[in-house]
Motif scaffolding. Structure first.
Motif, mmCIF file in Angstrom:
data_model
loop_
_atom_site.group_PDB
_atom_site.id
_atom_site.type_symbol
_atom_site.label_atom_id
_atom_site.label_comp_id
_atom_site.label_asym_id
_atom_site.label_seq_id
_atom_site.Cartn_x
_atom_site.Cartn_y
_atom_site.Cartn_z
ATOM 1 N N ASP A 182 14.570 -2.552 2.066
ATOM 2 C CA ASP A 182 15.910 -2.282 1.561
ATOM 3 C C ASP A 182 15.889 -1.027 0.685
ATOM 4 N N GLU A 183 16.615 0.005 1.121
ATOM 5 C CA GLU A 183 16.577 1.295 0.424
ATOM 6 C C GLU A 183 17.120 1.179 -0.998
ATOM 7 N N GLU A 184 18.185 0.427 -1.181
ATOM 8 C CA GLU A 184 18.782 0.308 -2.513
ATOM 9 C C GLU A 184 17.813 -0.317 -3.500
ATOM 10 N N THR A 185 17.090 -1.344 -3.067
ATOM 11 C CA THR A 185 16.101 -1.990 -3.939
ATOM 12 C C THR A 185 14.986 -1.019 -4.301
ATOM 13 N N ILE A 186 14.500 -0.286 -3.302
ATOM 14 C CA ILE A 186 13.432 0.683 -3.561
ATOM 15 C C ILE A 186 13.911 1.752 -4.535
ATOM 16 N N LEU A 187 15.100 2.285 -4.307
ATOM 17 C CA LEU A 187 15.618 3.355 -5.170
ATOM 18 C C LEU A 187 15.814 2.857 -6.601
ATOM 19 N N ASN A 188 16.280 1.629 -6.760
ATOM 20 C CA ASN A 188 16.443 1.075 -8.112
ATOM 21 C C ASN A 188 15.087 0.958 -8.816
ATOM 22 N N ASN A 189 14.073 0.542 -8.062
ATOM 23 C CA ASN A 189 12.731 0.451 -8.635
ATOM 24 C C ASN A 189 12.207 1.835 -9.023
ATOM 25 N N LEU A 190 12.488 2.826 -8.198
ATOM 26 C CA LEU A 190 12.037 4.183 -8.487
ATOM 27 C C LEU A 190 12.720 4.736 -9.739
ATOM 28 N N LYS A 191 14.008 4.530 -9.840
ATOM 29 C CA LYS A 191 14.769 5.082 -10.963
ATOM 30 C C LYS A 191 14.394 4.432 -12.294
ATOM 31 N N SER A 192 13.805 3.259 -12.231
ATOM 32 C CA SER A 192 13.431 2.551 -13.465
ATOM 33 C C SER A 192 12.073 3.000 -14.000
ATOM 34 N N ARG A 193 11.384 3.871 -13.272
ATOM 35 C CA ARG A 193 10.040 4.294 -13.664
ATOM 36 C C ARG A 193 10.109 5.390 -14.729
ATOM 37 N N HIS A 194 9.204 5.295 -15.701
ATOM 38 C CA HIS A 194 9.123 6.300 -16.766
ATOM 39 C C HIS A 194 7.650 6.602 -17.021
ATOM 40 N N PHE A 226 0.834 -1.203 0.000
ATOM 41 C CA PHE A 226 0.000 0.000 0.000
ATOM 42 C C PHE A 226 0.869 1.253 0.000
ATOM 43 N N PHE A 227 1.861 1.296 0.918
ATOM 44 C CA PHE A 227 2.718 2.471 1.042
ATOM 45 C C PHE A 227 3.721 2.572 -0.108
ATOM 46 N N LEU A 228 4.136 1.421 -0.646
ATOM 47 C CA LEU A 228 5.019 1.459 -1.819
ATOM 48 C C LEU A 228 4.303 2.094 -3.008
ATOM 49 N N ALA A 229 3.021 1.775 -3.180
ATOM 50 C CA ALA A 229 2.246 2.382 -4.266
ATOM 51 C C ALA A 229 2.175 3.898 -4.090
ATOM 52 N N ASP A 230 1.993 4.357 -2.845
ATOM 53 C CA ASP A 230 1.985 5.789 -2.572
ATOM 54 C C ASP A 230 3.343 6.408 -2.885
ATOM 55 N N LEU A 231 4.408 5.720 -2.482
ATOM 56 C CA LEU A 231 5.757 6.209 -2.774
ATOM 57 C C LEU A 231 5.974 6.344 -4.273
ATOM 58 N N PHE A 232 5.597 5.327 -5.037
ATOM 59 C CA PHE A 232 5.796 5.367 -6.488
ATOM 60 C C PHE A 232 5.032 6.540 -7.105
#
Length: 238
Positions: free
Chosen positions: A96-108, A38-44
């Motif tokens: 894991d912050e690194e995993t989250i950040l990698n997922n964020l950076k891959s978004r377009h 739920f919160f990951l969706a909000d973050l994205f």
């Protein structure tokens, strides 16, 4: 009178707020893992403000100084919100912050379906007003922060709601002060927006309303929000 308009901005730090919780001796009460997704969706969604801001940046010369100010202040707030949701996930679920950040950076973001709405200032302000109003209504439902064991969690969601309400109010003020003669155009934009609500979210920050967070209990929430905006603008039309 119009030239005196200045956007209002609130000032607070999401990172500082969650640092306060972390340093307080707070003990995780065993928060339901369903909230992680739920919160990951909000973050994205909040992070996708970066794509929208970069998409709109080349259009700045075509926009009024008032809207450019609005956009810059909005972007600062949304970055603060995405920082907060990142810290929230780390604090509650040891994500894991690194995993989250990698997922964020891959978004377009794919803005093809929004080109008409992003093509001029009246449409943009109407879209921002609509989207921020939905956010206010959505975050107001998030009473579960009471279960997390520290009063600062409620401070977090209260600040978030207040920011989104400020974005909505600033957009309405700009429409009223500079575009009140364009009520027909605003209504046309709102009709276009409500039609787009059936399209899946495309990482655009805007119209991210197809997830579980946005089940507002009203199957016609989009028309209700559009009607609320029109009522406000018509009531204050000069």
């Amino acid at each position: 009178m119009c030239g005196l308009w200045v956007a209002y901005k609130r000032h607070w730090s999401a990172r500082s707020l969650f640092k306060e919780i972390s340093n307080s001796g707070w003990i995780n009460p065993g928060i339901d893992p369903k909230y992680e997704k739920f919160f990951l969706a909000d973050l994205f969604s909040e992070y996708d403000a970066i794509s929208l801001y970069h998409y709109l940046y080349p259009k700045r010369s075509e926009l009024s100084s008032y809207f450019v100010q609005y956009l810059d202040l909005w972007f600062l707030d949304e970055r603060n919100h995405s920082d907060g949701f990142l810290e929230l996930n780390r604090l509650l679920f040891n994500s894991d912050e690194e995993t989250i950040l990698n997922n964020l950076k891959s978004r377009h973001g794919n803005f093809e379906h929004l080109e008409y709405l992003l093509s001029n200032e009246v449409n943009l302000l109407t879209l921002f007003a609509y989207d921020e109003l939905i956010s206010v209504k959505t975050y107001r439902k998030d009473t579960f922060y009471n279960e997390f064991g520290h009063p600062a969690f409620n401070t977090w969601i209260s600040n978030l709601i207040a920011d989104e309400a400020t974005h909505f109010a600033n957009a309405i003020k700009l429409l009223r002060h500079h575009h009140s003669y364009n009520l027909d155009k605003i209504e046309k934009a709102l009709d276009h927006i409500t039609q787009l609500e059936s399209i899946p979210y495309r990482n655009t920050f805007l119209l991210d309303h197809d997830g579980p967070h946005f089940l507002l209990g009203n199957t016609n929430y989009e028309k209700a929000a559009a009607g609320e905006i029109l009522t406000i603008l018509a009531r204050n039309k000069r």
